[in-house]
Design a protein around this motif. Structure first.
Motif, mmCIF file in Angstrom:
data_model
loop_
_atom_site.group_PDB
_atom_site.id
_atom_site.type_symbol
_atom_site.label_atom_id
_atom_site.label_comp_id
_atom_site.label_asym_id
_atom_site.label_seq_id
_atom_site.Cartn_x
_atom_site.Cartn_y
_atom_site.Cartn_z
ATOM 1 N N GLU A 40 0.629 -1.274 0.023
ATOM 2 C CA GLU A 40 -0.040 0.058 -0.169
ATOM 3 C C GLU A 40 0.943 1.393 0.072
ATOM 4 O OE1 GLU A 40 -2.652 -0.536 3.136
ATOM 5 O OE2 GLU A 40 -3.097 -2.436 3.116
ATOM 6 N N LYS A 41 0.327 2.453 -0.083
ATOM 7 C CA LYS A 41 1.105 3.825 -0.014
ATOM 8 C C LYS A 41 1.638 3.783 1.426
ATOM 9 C CE LYS A 41 0.470 8.458 -1.373
ATOM 10 N NZ LYS A 41 0.428 9.326 -0.108
ATOM 11 N N MET A 42 2.920 4.483 1.499
ATOM 12 C CA MET A 42 3.590 4.596 2.561
ATOM 13 C C MET A 42 3.022 5.708 3.393
ATOM 14 S SD MET A 42 6.295 3.473 4.174
ATOM 15 C CE MET A 42 6.945 2.506 2.761
ATOM 16 N N PRO A 43 2.913 5.800 4.423
ATOM 17 C CA PRO A 43 2.364 6.732 5.477
ATOM 18 C C PRO A 43 3.385 7.890 5.478
ATOM 19 C CG PRO A 43 2.814 5.092 6.992
ATOM 20 C CD PRO A 43 3.039 4.665 5.529
ATOM 21 N N THR A 44 3.200 9.014 5.818
ATOM 22 C CA THR A 44 4.142 10.156 6.037
ATOM 23 C C THR A 44 4.202 10.493 7.444
ATOM 24 O OG1 THR A 44 3.705 11.059 3.653
ATOM 25 C CG2 THR A 44 4.449 12.612 5.435
ATOM 26 N N GLY A 45 5.362 10.857 7.901
ATOM 27 C CA GLY A 45 5.571 11.140 9.239
ATOM 28 C C GLY A 45 6.878 10.942 9.727
ATOM 29 N N GLY A 47 7.709 6.628 -1.272
ATOM 30 C CA GLY A 47 8.219 7.623 -0.267
ATOM 31 C C GLY A 47 9.557 7.637 0.206
ATOM 32 N N ASN A 48 10.066 8.820 0.586
ATOM 33 C CA ASN A 48 11.212 8.982 0.849
ATOM 34 C C ASN A 48 11.645 8.709 2.139
ATOM 35 O OD1 ASN A 48 14.160 9.760 0.206
ATOM 36 N ND2 ASN A 48 13.836 11.774 0.916
ATOM 37 N N PHE A 49 12.878 8.117 2.432
ATOM 38 C CA PHE A 49 13.339 7.864 3.857
ATOM 39 C C PHE A 49 14.611 8.901 4.069
ATOM 40 C CE2 PHE A 49 16.998 5.128 5.324
ATOM 41 C CZ PHE A 49 16.565 4.887 6.625
ATOM 42 N N SER A 50 14.636 9.532 5.183
ATOM 43 C CA SER A 50 15.749 10.472 5.157
ATOM 44 C C SER A 50 16.199 10.811 6.734
ATOM 45 C CB SER A 50 15.645 11.820 4.184
ATOM 46 O OG SER A 50 14.763 12.478 4.992
ATOM 47 N N GLY A 51 17.386 10.914 6.886
ATOM 48 C CA GLY A 51 17.524 11.278 8.411
ATOM 49 C C GLY A 51 19.083 11.669 8.355
ATOM 50 N N SER A 52 19.575 11.787 9.835
ATOM 51 C CA SER A 52 20.985 11.843 9.887
ATOM 52 C C SER A 52 21.404 10.906 11.031
ATOM 53 C CB SER A 52 21.381 13.356 9.889
ATOM 54 O OG SER A 52 21.376 13.725 11.370
ATOM 55 N N PHE A 53 22.622 10.491 10.996
ATOM 56 C CA PHE A 53 23.192 9.718 11.889
ATOM 57 C C PHE A 53 23.036 10.237 13.167
ATOM 58 C CE2 PHE A 53 26.014 7.180 14.409
ATOM 59 C CZ PHE A 53 26.111 5.985 13.850
ATOM 60 N N LYS A 54 23.700 11.638 13.388
ATOM 61 C CA LYS A 54 23.315 12.199 14.721
ATOM 62 C C LYS A 54 22.193 12.343 15.144
ATOM 63 C CE LYS A 54 28.208 14.143 14.033
ATOM 64 N NZ LYS A 54 29.132 15.186 14.624
ATOM 65 N N TRP A 74 19.861 -5.968 13.211
ATOM 66 C CA TRP A 74 18.762 -4.856 12.887
ATOM 67 C C TRP A 74 18.983 -3.824 13.974
ATOM 68 C CZ3 TRP A 74 16.582 -9.902 12.511
ATOM 69 C CH2 TRP A 74 16.124 -10.311 11.464
ATOM 70 N N ALA A 75 18.584 -2.662 13.724
ATOM 71 C CA ALA A 75 18.738 -1.557 14.802
ATOM 72 C C ALA A 75 17.390 -0.617 14.244
ATOM 73 C CB ALA A 75 19.914 -0.692 14.424
ATOM 74 N N LEU A 76 16.953 -0.184 15.635
ATOM 75 C CA LEU A 76 15.787 0.636 15.620
ATOM 76 C C LEU A 76 16.303 2.287 15.577
ATOM 77 C CD1 LEU A 76 12.631 0.356 15.400
ATOM 78 C CD2 LEU A 76 12.787 0.846 17.942
ATOM 79 N N LEU A 77 16.048 2.961 14.583
ATOM 80 C CA LEU A 77 16.378 4.316 14.614
ATOM 81 C C LEU A 77 15.164 5.139 15.137
ATOM 82 C CD1 LEU A 77 18.204 4.593 10.979
ATOM 83 C CD2 LEU A 77 18.890 3.786 13.329
ATOM 84 N N ASN A 78 15.522 6.168 15.663
ATOM 85 C CA ASN A 78 14.345 7.041 16.210
ATOM 86 C C ASN A 78 14.000 8.362 15.234
ATOM 87 O OD1 ASN A 78 17.208 7.659 17.863
ATOM 88 N ND2 ASN A 78 16.058 9.698 17.721
ATOM 89 N N GLY A 79 12.765 8.567 15.353
ATOM 90 C CA GLY A 79 12.207 9.739 14.805
ATOM 91 C C GLY A 79 12.868 9.883 13.267
ATOM 92 N N VAL A 80 12.731 9.134 12.213
ATOM 93 C CA VAL A 80 13.177 9.162 10.894
ATOM 94 C C VAL A 80 11.958 9.778 10.203
ATOM 95 C CG1 VAL A 80 14.058 7.887 9.187
ATOM 96 C CG2 VAL A 80 14.710 7.263 11.314
ATOM 97 N N SER A 81 12.504 10.712 9.253
ATOM 98 C CA SER A 81 11.373 11.280 8.379
ATOM 99 C C SER A 81 11.152 10.423 7.214
ATOM 100 C CB SER A 81 11.979 12.739 8.171
ATOM 101 O OG SER A 81 11.052 13.359 6.862
ATOM 102 N N ILE A 82 9.656 10.169 7.046
ATOM 103 C CA ILE A 82 9.057 9.482 5.844
ATOM 104 C C ILE A 82 8.366 10.275 5.124
ATOM 105 C CG2 ILE A 82 8.255 7.253 5.021
ATOM 106 C CD1 ILE A 82 9.758 5.705 6.920
ATOM 107 N N THR A 83 8.418 10.594 3.850
ATOM 108 C CA THR A 83 7.627 11.480 3.072
ATOM 109 C C THR A 83 6.979 10.804 1.945
ATOM 110 O OG1 THR A 83 9.007 13.310 3.921
ATOM 111 C CG2 THR A 83 7.431 13.642 2.258
ATOM 112 N N SER A 84 5.753 10.525 1.821
ATOM 113 C CA SER A 84 5.157 9.930 0.368
ATOM 114 C C SER A 84 4.056 10.822 -0.120
ATOM 115 C CB SER A 84 4.243 8.726 1.418
ATOM 116 O OG SER A 84 3.757 8.027 0.174
#
Lengths: 451, 521
Positions: free
Chosen positions: A228-233, A401-408, A441-451
């Motif tokens: 399905e379509k990726m959610p945004t947030g 959608g786009n997955f984007s973030g920064s390591f820091k 695996w690792a769980l990253l926090n607060g990653v921006s996903i835009t669809s």
């Protein structure tokens, strides 16, 4: 009496015309199979055998009192070595860098030989290739929920004889295996056919689990058909070692003292890597781990390579210091070649990570991850993900959608999985390949996903 | 003066021909045998504040290919002297001697047939009317300004350019971020590429001189750069204070850039960015081997004749761009023939939203039973051939840059590409953009934005959606009022990877292009 090349090089060092030299003779054998699916069968579309043999020489020459020149090139006229060496010297004199001294080679006879290759590959790459291809052929016939469309099996053996002016002599052996499998779902009236490629690099053939690769390709091409379509947030995002490896590789690069010398973004020993992080994990450069792409006893000048802790509990404990840049910046050299090893102090089962409060997006595949070594940022289009809504208990596949973030920013609350893995990567952006050993695996926090 | 073959390559060529004759003696006449050999001499000059370096590499090898009607058997070796390789070669040939097809598996077209499909005078003028099979046909590139004659001359030339660049920074205001740089470099790559191809019908060679010069600067982790060059002599390099100031402006724009709120915007693309868009949109999915592997949705869309874009959506691939728009150079992805001896010519991949047949290499063309195109390329002799793009671009429109800008009420202008990726089966696209500049009421405001994460911006979405959202396109010469004088749109210098590994040179470009509703984040 005609001198052999090494005697000639020795003569030039004695006369002071050459400062240091390193001779490399490389033999490569590779078998490549390009496979294609046809009527539920796997056929060999192309079968390719490659041999290569190269002679390279590096020389450095003194320039004035505080500079040196260097040149690394291919030797083509071994019969007339002295003439070619003159051309090498001329080319080396065009280069210029601050003077530094190569240490004399110190052999450690107690050192265990690094496991850098699969003996079967070194003996006969074609045989290993045939074996892997047969395993794949068996899987193709067994899988009925999707159809095999294509695959590749590349098996490479490399032997490099090294001899250097500081007394270092070695024979470096390495094996590399690449396997790619791709299945397509059957198109229906409701959904188009989708494909899902799975690629694996390895040093030892045991690292390539073809049945598992086929299973993942089969399952996920069908998952794509109903995505399905990726959610945004901004979400907690579960990523696997295929994403963790290049992210950590950028961090390792920023810890290299050479970057400080060149005034490029650099994280110094003693600094916190991520502001505000309370997570306990460590990162080391480990050349001793068996069957990594950077498993090695020695560096190019024969300096012994040992495990080096780079980050411990979010603080940089060591920078990577090679002899050249260490001497420029008055730092003691340590290890510069090694595999990445990540260790987490409080890992959790991946299933627990999936149950993290709120929505968890588990990335299954990105179209192509772009990471920036200067800013430690990353971004990619999402090819397939599993969206797990723990507030409703609903879970579904999503794409786009786009997955984007920064390591820091996105690792301040990172949680690693208990499950461990090895991940080997090689592409045109990573010279010679890298290996990651650590949590799968690792769980990253607060990653921006835009669809 | 066109580039000629070096004495070293002439030896390789003649040795390859002897190997070909030997293969013909040894193998069944119905098999299709070909040889391609390559010699590439690459030189790399580098200058930065701390060091200067020079390195070179010689890549030399021969590929033997034997096609049996189902499998392409290949043997690649750095040596081509039959006396040296005979033992190893005979061992490999043993596995092929039992293959005896009932009829010829492939009939290689004659020179007459090949030339009939070509219209570029740069090719036709270098071939006599009807060459004999045994006649070597050579293709060379004009070089107006010769390359440096020695390593020292090359380094001196680069150091002068670097000094010009550094001097230009001193003319900047004190507060300009590029006035004092963290790091900068100048690099010159010279690569002389010689190829030959032999089969039962043709013998051909080409000598391609490739020039690339890069000036790059880093400030606070942000990077500005200028790429220049092409196929030809030193005349291909454009490095004036204007180019240096583009780098300074980019650095200033990146250092001051704000995070872009993710969303959908009108986006005006520079040709460098529209080129990546074309390359990713229906470049990769129109590669014949991807079709043949069942990994591209383009095949289904072509067969169903479903529209994938509006009337502006015309995308071409063309290895025969011998003058790159207004530049004095061949475009980066150009050549005269591909690795399989197929002559270069222009191909339309998407015609006003309608998909056309894909680019092919020998094997994919054979498997799909569709025409061959000159797109069989490899990273080097030690790598396999895939169907690869050469120069990929959108066709030109009829507007000036200002006319396109005037159409944007609220949107952004994208100047610098930052990579791209496509999912040929799922039709997803990703175009990386270094930063964007805001446009309000048809005017650039000077406000700049980078990705919400502080890195590059990504344009993502579904390819046919984007191709239906093209609003308008510029002329090739977008800053002049009159008719275009250039035959082909400008193509940027670039590279392309396939299946996450194989890397080749590729150009991409086109006109300025305006799309609506682009998802930027």
């Amino acid at each position: 009496m005609k001198l052999n090349p090494f005697e000639i090089l020795k003569k030039y060092v004695q006369s002071g015309e050459i400062k240091d030299w390193r001779w490399e003779e490389t033999h490569i054998h590779r078998q490549e199979e390009y496979l294609i699916g046809e009527s539920r069968e796997m056929i060999v579309e192309r079968s390719r055998r490659v041999s290569d043999r190269q002679f390279h020489l590096y020389i450095s020459v003194p320039i004035g009192s505080d500079q040196q020149g260097g040149y690394f090139g291919q030797l083509n006229e071994l019969d007339n070595f002295e003439k070619e060496l003159s051309a090498f010297i001329e080319k080396a004199q065009v280069s210029s860098e601050k003077l530094w001294e190569v240490d004399a080679f110190v052999e450690n006879k107690s050192i265990a030989s690094a496991k850098s290759y699969d003996a079967r590959v070194l003996k006969d790459p074609s045989l290993v290739s045939r074996g892997l291809t047969e395993v794949l052929a068996g899987q193709v016939q067994n899988i009925t929920q999707s159809q095999f469309n294509s695959g590749e099996v590349f098996v490479t053996s490399t032997e490099k004889m090294v001899r250097a002016s500081n007394g270092y002599e070695d024979v470096l052996k390495q094996s590399k295996i690449y396997v790619e499998v791709c299945f397509s779902s059957f198109g229906t009236e409701e959904s188009d056919s989708q494909e899902y490629v799975v690629t694996r690099w390895g040093v030892h053939s045991d690292q390539i689990d073809i049945p598992e690769m086929c299973k993942v390709s089969n399952e996920n091409c069908n998952a794509l058909s109903r995505a399905e379509k990726m959610p945004t947030g901004k979400f907690s995002v579960l990523v696997d070692s295929e994403i963790l490896a290049p992210m950590f590789d950028d961090v390792v690069t920023q810890l290299n003292l050479q970057r400080k010398y060149l005034s490029l973004p650099f994280i110094s020993s003693g600094e916190l890597l991520v502001d505000g992080s309370h997570q306990h994990w460590s990162l080391s450069l480990d050349p001793e781990i068996p069957y990594g792409m950077r498993t090695s006893n020695y560096n190019q000048w024969g300096r012994e390579q040992k495990k080096l802790t780079l980050i411990s509990d979010n603080r940089v404990t060591n920078n990577i210091v090679d002899k050249q840049h260490g001497s420029y910046l008055d730092k003691k050299p340590n290890t510069s070649i090694g595999n990445m090893r990540v260790t987490a102090k409080t890992p959790r089962q991946v299933d627990e990570l999936r149950k993290t409060e709120g929505i968890v997006v588990e990335i299954l595949q990105l179209s192509g991850l772009f990471t920036d070594v200067n800013t430690l940022t990353f971004s990619s289009e999402i090819r397939l993900a599993r969206v797990i809504d723990n507030t409703t208990g609903k879970s579904f596949f999503a794409k786009g959608g786009n997955f984007s973030g920064s390591f820091k920013d996105n690792t301040t609350q990172i949680v690693f999985s208990n499950e461990q893995t090895d991940q080997h990567l090689m592409n045109f952006r990573i010279d010679g390949g890298v290996s990651y050993f650590g949590p799968k695996w690792a769980l990253l926090n607060g990653v921006s996903i835009t669809s | 003066m066109r580039t000629q073959l070096t004495p070293s390559f002439l030896i390789l060529r003649d040795q390859s021909e002897k190997v070909f004759e030997y293969l013909q003696e040894q193998l069944h006449s119905h098999l299709y045998i070909s040889i391609s050999s390559q010699r590439i001499f690459k030189e790399n000059f580098l200058v930065n504040p701390k060091e200067q370096s020079y390195n070179d590499d010689l890549i030399r090898g021969m590929n033997i290919r034997v096609f049996d009607g189902s499998t392409m058997h290949e043997w690649a070796h750095p040596q081509s002297d039959l006396g040296v390789i005979k033992g190893e070669l005979d061992q490999w040939l043993e596995t092929l001697k039992s293959i005896k097809p009932a009829k010829p598996v492939y009939v290689s077209p004659s020179w007459t047939e090949r030339l009939a499909a070509v219209s570029e005078s740069e090719i036709l003028s270098q071939v006599s009317e009807a060459p004999e099979t045994s006649e070597w046909v050579h293709f060379g590139v004009p070089q107006k300004k010769p390359w440096p004659k020695s390593t020292q001359e090359g380094m001196d030339w680069l150091k002068d350019r670097y000094t010009d660049f550094k001097n230009e920074t001193l003319k900047l205001e004190e507060k300009h971020p590029a006035r004092v740089l963290d790091f900068s470099l100048a690099r010159l790559d010279l690569s002389f590429e010689e190829h030959c191809f032999i089969d039962s019908s043709v013998r051909m060679t080409q000598a391609l001189p490739r020039v690339l010069c890069v000036i790059a600067a880093v400030k606070k982790g942000e990077r500005g750069y200028h790429l220049t060059g092409g196929l030809g002599g030193m005349e291909t390099i454009q490095l004036t204070s204007e180019e240096f100031h583009h780098i300074f402006n980019d650095l200033e724009n990146l250092v001051k850039a704000e995070p872009l709120p993710p969303g959908r915007y009108d986006l005006l693309m520079h040709p460098s960015v529209s080129g990546v868009f074309a390359h990713e949109a229906f470049g990769h999915s129109q590669e014949g081997d991807t079709w043949a592997r069942g990994r591209s949705k383009a095949k289904d869309l072509y067969e169903s004749k479903e529209s994938v874009g509006n009337s502006h959506a015309t995308i071409l691939n063309n290895p025969a761009i011998y003058k790159n728009a207004w530049e004095d150079a061949m475009a980066w992805g150009s050549y005269f023939f591909d690795e399989e001896g197929w002559l270069a010519s222009e191909q339309v991949l998407v015609d006003q939203g309608q998909l056309q047949l894909p680019m092919t290499d020998f094997v994919s063309s054979y498997r799909l039973q569709i025409p061959r195109t000159a797109n069989g390329k490899r990273e080097s002799w030690s790598h396999g051939i895939y169907t690869r793009q050469t120069n990929t671009y959108f066709s030109e429109g009829d507007k000036t840059f200002d006319q396109l800008l005037a159409q944007v009420k609220n949107g952004y202008y994208a100047r610098h590409p930052y990579g791209g990726m496509e999912d040929p089966k799922g039709m997803g696209i990703q175009v990386g953009i270094g930063y964007v500049e805001e446009i309000v009421d048809g005017q650039l405001t000077g406000r700049t934005f980078k990705g919400p994460n502080g890195g590059a911006i990504q344009m993502t979405g579904y390819v046919p959606d984007y191709l239906n959202q093209i609003v308008d396109k510029s002329k090739i010469d977008a800053f002049s009022q009159g008719k275009d004088h250039s035959k082909y749109p400008w193509n940027e210098i670039g590279g392309c990877g396939k299946y996450h590994k194989e890397s080749v040179h590729a150009g991409c470009g086109g006109p300025y292009l305006l799309v609506s509703n682009a998802l930027l984040s």
